[in-house]
Scaffold this active site. Structure first.
Site, PDB file in Angstrom:
ATOM      1  N   SER A 456      18.663 -78.023   6.776  1.00  0.00           N
ATOM      2  CA  SER A 456      17.668 -77.375   5.915  1.00  0.00           C
ATOM      3  C   SER A 456      18.388 -76.955   4.639  1.00  0.00           C
ATOM      4  CB  SER A 456      17.121 -76.138   6.629  1.00  0.00           C
ATOM      5  OG  SER A 456      16.468 -75.289   5.711  1.00  0.00           O
ATOM      6  N   TYR A 469      18.355 -68.227  11.298  1.00  0.00           N
ATOM      7  CA  TYR A 469      17.942 -69.616  11.049  1.00  0.00           C
ATOM      8  C   TYR A 469      18.948 -70.303  10.127  1.00  0.00           C
ATOM      9  CZ  TYR A 469      14.994 -73.539   9.546  1.00  0.00           C
ATOM     10  OH  TYR A 469      14.510 -74.794   9.257  1.00  0.00           O
TER      11      TYR A 469
HETATM   12  N1  LIG Z   1       9.023 -77.346   7.552  1.00  0.00           N
HETATM   13  C1  LIG Z   1       9.991 -76.983   6.742  1.00  0.00           C
HETATM   14  O1  LIG Z   1       9.760 -76.398   5.703  1.00  0.00           O
HETATM   15  C2  LIG Z   1      11.409 -77.273   7.101  1.00  0.00           C
HETATM   16  C3  LIG Z   1      12.375 -77.081   6.124  1.00  0.00           C
HETATM   17  C4  LIG Z   1      13.690 -77.365   6.421  1.00  0.00           C
HETATM   18  C5  LIG Z   1      14.033 -77.808   7.668  1.00  0.00           C
HETATM   19  N2  LIG Z   1      13.105 -77.976   8.623  1.00  0.00           N
HETATM   20  C6  LIG Z   1      13.537 -78.442   9.941  1.00  0.00           C
HETATM   21  O2  LIG Z   1      12.865 -79.616  10.260  1.00  0.00           O
HETATM   22  C7  LIG Z   1      12.787 -79.770  11.657  1.00  0.00           C
HETATM   23  C8  LIG Z   1      11.369 -80.103  12.054  1.00  0.00           C
HETATM   24  O3  LIG Z   1      10.544 -79.035  11.713  1.00  0.00           O
HETATM   25  P1  LIG Z   1       9.003 -79.174  11.342  1.00  0.00           P
HETATM   26  O4  LIG Z   1       8.828 -78.461  10.082  1.00  0.00           O
HETATM   27  O5  LIG Z   1       8.560 -80.563  11.454  1.00  0.00           O
HETATM   28  O6  LIG Z   1       8.377 -78.272  12.503  1.00  0.00           O
HETATM   29  P2  LIG Z   1       7.197 -78.494  13.528  1.00  0.00           P
HETATM   30  O7  LIG Z   1       7.042 -77.192  14.219  1.00  0.00           O
HETATM   31  O8  LIG Z   1       6.003 -79.093  12.866  1.00  0.00           O
HETATM   32  O9  LIG Z   1       7.792 -79.566  14.535  1.00  0.00           O
HETATM   33  C9  LIG Z   1       8.843 -79.259  15.403  1.00  0.00           C
HETATM   34  C10 LIG Z   1       8.668 -80.013  16.699  1.00  0.00           C
HETATM   35  O10 LIG Z   1       9.815 -79.752  17.486  1.00  0.00           O
HETATM   36  C11 LIG Z   1       9.411 -79.463  18.804  1.00  0.00           C
HETATM   37  N3  LIG Z   1      10.397 -78.602  19.426  1.00  0.00           N
HETATM   38  C12 LIG Z   1      10.672 -77.319  19.131  1.00  0.00           C
HETATM   39  N4  LIG Z   1      11.635 -76.865  19.943  1.00  0.00           N
HETATM   40  C13 LIG Z   1      11.963 -77.878  20.768  1.00  0.00           C
HETATM   41  C14 LIG Z   1      12.859 -78.002  21.835  1.00  0.00           C
HETATM   42  N5  LIG Z   1      13.621 -76.982  22.235  1.00  0.00           N
HETATM   43  N6  LIG Z   1      12.957 -79.177  22.475  1.00  0.00           N
HETATM   44  C15 LIG Z   1      12.167 -80.223  22.092  1.00  0.00           C
HETATM   45  N7  LIG Z   1      11.295 -80.150  21.102  1.00  0.00           N
HETATM   46  C16 LIG Z   1      11.175 -78.982  20.447  1.00  0.00           C
HETATM   47  C17 LIG Z   1       8.078 -78.777  18.657  1.00  0.00           C
HETATM   48  O11 LIG Z   1       7.312 -78.864  19.857  1.00  0.00           O
HETATM   49  C18 LIG Z   1       7.470 -79.536  17.493  1.00  0.00           C
HETATM   50  O12 LIG Z   1       6.727 -80.643  17.954  1.00  0.00           O
HETATM   51  C19 LIG Z   1      13.305 -78.459  12.235  1.00  0.00           C
HETATM   52  O13 LIG Z   1      14.640 -78.628  12.636  1.00  0.00           O
HETATM   53  C20 LIG Z   1      13.217 -77.519  11.073  1.00  0.00           C
HETATM   54  O14 LIG Z   1      14.121 -76.465  11.192  1.00  0.00           O
HETATM   55  C21 LIG Z   1      11.783 -77.724   8.359  1.00  0.00           C
END
Ligand SMILES: NC(=O)c1ccc[n+]([C@@H]2O[C@H](COP(=O)([O-])OP(=O)(O)OC[C@H]3O[C@@H](n4cnc5c(N)ncnc54)[C@H](O)[C@@H]3O)[C@@H](O)[C@H]2O)c1
Length: 586
Positions: A456, A469
């Site tokens: 991130s 985080y």
């Molecule tokens: N959305 C943002 O702004 C953003 C920014 C930077 C980084 N990220 C990172 O991107 C990645 C994806 O996030 P997103 O925004 O798509 O979120 P999201 O919540 O839409 O999707 C995350 C998915 O991961 C699954 N998940 C969570 N914990 C889990 C576990 N222990 N085992 C298996 N599956 C699990 C959830 O069920 C969900 O389907 C994450 O690592 C997040 O930290 C997101």
């Protein structure tokens, strides 16, 4: 002794030559003929042939003067493309008289197969051709001509680039010297050179016939190259569908050589692979997948269907890609992007229904196969089971995307050890398990691969709002950098993806430390609204992930704010520290 275990051998006689031909697999199935290059024998296919034989009738032969085939006398004039075509026809008359064959050629095997697929007398006898690292001499001749006639700086650069890569062709045209070199030091050192420079695994390489093969093979160049480059045939159009596989780190051939190929091949499928020249020995799994898919599609009727869709189809078609957190947001969009590129997808999520949905849609979008696996990435044993199952049932993963993650806001002093544990367990340990288990399988297979970790922008942008985080993501970033250094020598790339604010579900599931349930709900809603206003789509992050793999990028900030913060972290870290102190807007 042959290293092709279980092969049935026969001798085919043609024009005073005796060719050594080997067959594997059931003869009633579609026939795939593998043609080796220089300085090799049919054993160069010893990794690919048995894999293909599970589905096809596989035929290999030692080219005249190589391996256990006899050599023409005199040598001069005995290796012309016309005579090599006679040999090919004699072999297919013997092994598949009634049904057209699928030809696969590497290096000089590909150069001569281009002749087979562009001359009239083989029309109707070839169903398809897969070419690797060996251009048609006619197309090459026209390519040079075109650049000499209209020498723009770019085109001259391309000419010089290929000229520098062709030093060995000039060397092979000199009389006697190559023969002496191969019988002397070069012949002795060749397996070591292949191992060190070309990363070809050592061991079973049959070296006994090497000096003789290589000395004979010099006539392939002398009998054909100069003559054809000077006077390329004007009508060298392919009469069968062609799949072109280009290794991107080929020391002998420039990718640019194939720029004009569509002109000669009406039904062309392009594939690229980050590898060096000897892909039959270093990337047998990927080649087998591509050849199988291509042959099947042609057999099933219609070269129209051969062309895969999606922007990166040339790179990921048939590859096995595993994405964690594939049930939602960035993970789901990434699974879909790989599916569109024709990859086989394993969608992993702790939410079983969401994973199943992603797998189902992936199949609809274009994945030839897709599976759902329900696993919590923070559970070490469950991840071990998953890794064992995937290896046993689907194969070794080519691309791993460790993406599952959870959000946690709130000040450091409000964050409990339990909060810390939860976020580190998923965001950091989940990535460690993935890298450790699937990374080991990739390394042990020895055919390269790629690992993507979703970090991130918070990994390099401090803030008082997200201490736990951000710490988890900073660790993921450093883990990715260290692993990248460790695995580089094995052809395995590692990328850390650093998005800013992306409009996904993470905002509604993120936890907030130090507040009651009602306040937490309020903050989740507020963040969701803010991210919604920002509205950066996860599909764009997915696109950046595929691009990062194609380009083997180390750290990829996505979204303008993530790129800006990355720049500040390097050029003006004080400014970033000042921003970190600001009261969070939540
Ligand atoms: N959305 C943002 O702004 C953003 C920014 C930077 C980084 N990220 C990172 O991107 C990645 C994806 O996030 P997103 O925004 O798509 O979120 P999201 O919540 O839409 O999707 C995350 C998915 O991961 C699954 N998940 C969570 N914990 C889990 C576990 N222990 N085992 C298996 N599956 C699990 C959830 O069920 C969900 O389907 C994450 O690592 C997040 O930290 C997101």
């Amino acid at each position: 002794m042959t290293v092709l275990e279980g092969a049935r051998e026969r001798r085919v006689h043609t024009g005073g030559i005796e060719l050594c031909v080997a067959e594997l697999g059931e003869s009633g199935r579609p026939t795939v003929v593998l043609v080796h290059g220089y300085p090799d024998s049919k054993e160069v296919w010893s990794e690919v042939a048995p894999r293909l034989a599970e589905r096809f009738h596989v035929v290999l032969y030692d080219v005249r003067g190589h391996g256990r085939s006899t050599a023409p006398r005199p040598l001069r004039g005995g290796f012309t493309l016309e005579k090599l075509t006679d040999d090919f026809l004699a072999v297919i008359d013997a092994v598949s008289p009634d049904r057209p064959v699928h030809v696969v050629g590497h290096d000089w095997g590909s150069v001569q197969s281009w002749e087979f697929v562009t001359v009239r007398r083989t029309e109707g006898r070839i169903a398809s051709f897969t070419s690797m690292s060996g251009p048609s001499l006619d197309h090459f001749g026209h390519w040079i001509d075109g650049r000499l006639k209209r020498p723009t700086p770019r085109r001259v650069g391309q000419l010089l680039g290929q000229g520098a890569k062709s030093w060995y062709v000039y060397a092979l045209h000199t009389p006697v010297l190559p023969e002496l070199a191969w019988r002397g030091p070069l012949g002795k050192r060749w397996p070591r050179i292949l191992e060190r420079v070309e990363k070809v695994p050592g061991g079973d390489y049959p070296t006994s016939s090497l000096p003789r093969d290589a000395a004979h093979g010099a006539w392939l160049y002398r009998d054909n190259v100069r003559a054809r480059l000077r006077r390329p045939r004007p009508d060298a159009h392919a009469h069968a569908p062609v799949q072109l596989i280009t290794p991107l780190d080929d020391a002998f051939l420039s990718e640019r050589l194939y720029d004009d190929l569509d002109r000669w091949v009406p039904r062309l499928t392009r594939r690229t692979i980050p590898a060096k020249h000897w892909i039959p020995r270093t990337r047998p799994d990927q080649l087998t997948a591509w050849i199988t898919e291509f042959v099947r599609t042609v057999e099933d009727g219609g070269p129209e269907k051969v062309k895969p869709t999606g922007r990166y189809a040339d790179r990921f078609g048939g590859q096995l890609v595993l994405v964690t957190g594939a049930g939602s947001g960035i993970g789901r969009a990434t699974a879909f992007a790989f599916a569109e590129a024709g990859a086989r997808v394993v969608a992993v999520d702790r939410d079983a229904e969401a994973a199943a949905r992603t797998a189902e849609l992936s199949r609809l979008i274009g994945a030839p196969e897709a599976w759902a696996e329900t696993v919590d990435v923070s559970d070490e044993q469950a991840m071990e089971k998953l890794a064992d199952k995937v290896a046993a049932e689907y194969g070794v993963v080519d691309v791993l995307v460790n993406n599952a993650g959870i959000g946690l806001g709130g000040s450091f002093l409000d964050t409990t050890p339990e909060d810390w544990r939860k976020v580190l367990d998923v965001n950091l340990w989940g990535v460690i398990h993935g890298c450790r288990l699937f990374g080991r399988q990739m390394a042990e297979r020895g055919q390269g691969g790629h690992i993507v970790n979703t970090a991130s922008a918070a990994a390099y942008q401090p803030s008082r709002a997200l201490p736990a985080y951000s710490t988890s993501k900073a660790a993921v970033l450093m883990l990715s950098e260290c692993l990248r250094a460790e695995l580089a020598g094995q052809g395995i790339g590692v990328s850390a993806i650093c998005p800013g604010f992306v409009n996904t579900n993470i905002t509604s599931t993120a936890r907030f430390a130090g507040v009651d349930a009602e306040e937490e709900k309020r903050r989740q809603k507020r963040t969701a609204r803010l991210y919604g206003l920002r509205n950066y789509p996860p599909e764009k992050v997915a696109d950046a992930i595929l691009k990062a793999v194609v380009r083997n990028q180390a750290v990829v900030p996505v979204t303008p704010e993530a790129r800006g913060a990355r720049l500040l972290s390097r050029l003006a870290p004080r400014a970033l520290r000042a921003i970190a102190r600001l009261e969070p807007p939540l």
